[in-house]
Design a protein around this motif. Sequence first.
Motif, short mmCIF file in Angstrom:
data_model
loop_
_atom_site.label_atom_id
_atom_site.label_comp_id
_atom_site.label_asym_id
_atom_site.label_seq_id
_atom_site.Cartn_x
_atom_site.Cartn_y
_atom_site.Cartn_z
N ASN A 401 0.85 -1.20 0.00
CA ASN A 401 0.00 0.00 0.00
C ASN A 401 0.89 1.25 0.00
N GLY A 402 0.26 2.40 0.17
CA GLY A 402 0.99 3.67 0.07
C GLY A 402 2.08 3.84 1.12
N THR A 403 2.02 3.07 2.21
CA THR A 403 3.04 3.27 3.25
C THR A 403 4.14 2.22 3.19
N MET A 404 4.12 1.40 2.16
CA MET A 404 5.06 0.29 2.07
C MET A 404 6.54 0.72 2.20
N TRP A 405 6.89 1.79 1.46
CA TRP A 405 8.29 2.25 1.47
C TRP A 405 8.70 2.72 2.86
N LYS A 406 7.81 3.44 3.47
CA LYS A 406 8.09 3.96 4.81
C LYS A 406 8.21 2.80 5.80
N ASP A 407 7.31 1.83 5.67
CA ASP A 407 7.34 0.69 6.57
C ASP A 407 8.65 -0.10 6.41
N TRP A 408 9.01 -0.33 5.14
CA TRP A 408 10.21 -1.13 4.87
C TRP A 408 11.46 -0.45 5.43
N THR A 409 11.62 0.83 5.07
CA THR A 409 12.86 1.51 5.49
C THR A 409 12.87 1.68 7.02
N GLY A 410 11.68 1.77 7.62
CA GLY A 410 11.60 1.85 9.08
C GLY A 410 12.15 0.56 9.71
N LYS A 411 11.74 -0.55 9.12
CA LYS A 411 12.22 -1.85 9.64
C LYS A 411 13.73 -1.98 9.45
N ILE A 412 14.20 -1.53 8.28
CA ILE A 412 15.64 -1.62 8.00
C ILE A 412 16.42 -0.79 9.03
N ARG A 413 15.90 0.39 9.30
CA ARG A 413 16.58 1.28 10.25
C ARG A 413 16.68 0.61 11.62
N GLU A 414 15.60 0.03 12.02
CA GLU A 414 15.56 -0.63 13.32
C GLU A 414 16.56 -1.80 13.39
N ALA A 415 16.56 -2.60 12.31
CA ALA A 415 17.38 -3.81 12.32
C ALA A 415 18.86 -3.51 12.16
N THR A 416 19.21 -2.48 11.37
CA THR A 416 20.63 -2.25 11.04
C THR A 416 21.22 -1.06 11.77
N GLY A 417 20.38 -0.21 12.29
CA GLY A 417 20.89 1.00 12.93
C GLY A 417 21.32 2.07 11.93
N ARG A 418 21.21 1.78 10.63
CA ARG A 418 21.59 2.81 9.63
C ARG A 418 20.42 3.77 9.40
N LYS A 419 20.78 5.01 9.06
CA LYS A 419 19.74 5.96 8.64
C LYS A 419 20.36 6.94 7.63
N GLY A 420 19.50 7.78 7.05
CA GLY A 420 20.00 8.78 6.09
C GLY A 420 20.70 8.13 4.91
N LYS A 421 21.75 8.82 4.45
CA LYS A 421 22.42 8.39 3.22
C LYS A 421 22.97 6.95 3.27
N PRO A 422 23.63 6.54 4.36
CA PRO A 422 24.15 5.16 4.41
C PRO A 422 23.05 4.12 4.28
N LEU A 423 21.81 4.51 4.61
CA LEU A 423 20.70 3.58 4.44
C LEU A 423 20.18 3.63 2.99
N PHE A 424 19.94 4.85 2.51
CA PHE A 424 19.25 4.98 1.21
C PHE A 424 20.15 4.75 0.00
N MET A 425 21.41 5.18 0.11
CA MET A 425 22.25 5.12 -1.10
C MET A 425 22.51 3.68 -1.57
N PRO A 426 22.86 2.74 -0.67
CA PRO A 426 23.04 1.37 -1.16
C PRO A 426 21.74 0.81 -1.75
#
Length: 457
Positions: A401-426
């Motif tokens: 749904n419309g929040t899929m991207w936000k949900d996914w990157t939220g989970k990634i942030r939680e699991a990896t501790g990465r945020k901002g550019k180090p999260l999005f650029m790869p």
Amino acid sequence: MTVTVRFAPSPTGRIHIGNARTALFNWLFAMNNKGRFIQRFDDTDVARSRQEFADSILYDLHWLGIFPDVTEYQSRRFEIYDAAVERLKAARVLYACYETPEELDLRRKVRRTRGLPPVYGREALTLTPEQVAEYQSDGRKPHWRFLLPNFTSDPLQPERTEVQWDDLVRGEETVDLASLSDPVLVREDGTYLYTLPSVVDDIEMGVSHVIRGDDHVTNTGVQISIFKALGAEPPVFGHHNLLTTVSGEGLSKRTGALSIESLRGDGIEPMAVASLAVLVGTSENVTAAHDLAELAGHFDPAATSKSASKFDPDELFVLNRTLMHHMSFEEARDRLIVLGISGDKAEPFWLAVRGNLDRLSDALAWWRILNDGPQEPAEFSGEDRDFLHQAFELLPEEPWNGTMWKDWTGKIREATGRKGKPLFMPLRLALTGRTSGPELSDLLPLMGREGTLARRP
Ligand code: GLU
């Protein structure tokens, strides 16, 4: 009176952005005054004029959105000019001259050394019938000059004679006829220079407004006199400034510099060309108008600068990007189909990528990235590779749904501790192979879960 304008190039090459400026000034003036637009080819120089150039000029005009009411060729109208010549001869304002170019050159030099203006001294008017007969028996053919009305009773005593007009662009303009040579209207081989046929056509075709480049200001002084000699009221004149390259050189049809054809080939939109061609060197901001009707609303000939304007092709890309950014899917659809971009995904795809395009054809590279994956897969450090493995493990199940991207990157942030550019650029590199581009939140639904997972490094 119906406003009638004309665009009158000689078909000796492809038109460039400066010619387009003249055409558009006329077209927009006609639009704003519910007038007629005549396309006239000044092709009296038969040797240099070519039908293929006339055809290409019409094509370029149509591409810009200019659709002439009528198209005329001067080469088909010689009898009309011949009749005008007879009238001028009968009125004794067209006279035969027998000088060769070398003789004229010599005379000019003599006049200069005597401190006189280097204009033609009307020596031909002093020839005796015997001298004329001698030239003729030598086989010399005359060229014909128009006698400028710059004297009271003796043409050999010219005096300051101001021709004035209220220029649509430049305001009050004056040309002193005593500062000019009597213009040659007909060459010795009987061919016409531009000056007379233009006036004859402007009369015959009911041209009410002549809008052209300011390289014609002096001609206007001469041509107003010819209008009057032919018993016609001169039209209103407007002379816009010329465009130069960034380094200040003039544009030429012959060199093909900044031709409309080459700009089209570079993927520039007609409205980017038209907006810059019309608004550069005016007091209006140069912004991309959506169509000619909108541009007509910004068009004011009197707001044009009197000195030459530099034209920077880079500005075209800026305007092009703005036009892309705002182009609706309906407008783009057919052109996308030509690129092979069609089907259900075409519209969301267009809305996702249009803000990132320099030109419409750049959409194709994004379409390929979406359908076939990154063109050149990116290289990742071991650390980024581990991060991406973890991230892809967390990709939500469909439906998205419309929040899929936000949900996914939220989970990634939680699991990896990465945020901002180090999260999005790869992520961006893995998904598109590029460091910048459309919003990933818009692209992911187009890739789908399967397509996204296929990009896992
Ligand atoms: N053939 C002329 C030119 O291209 C036309 C000038 C005019 O508009 O009268 O400069």
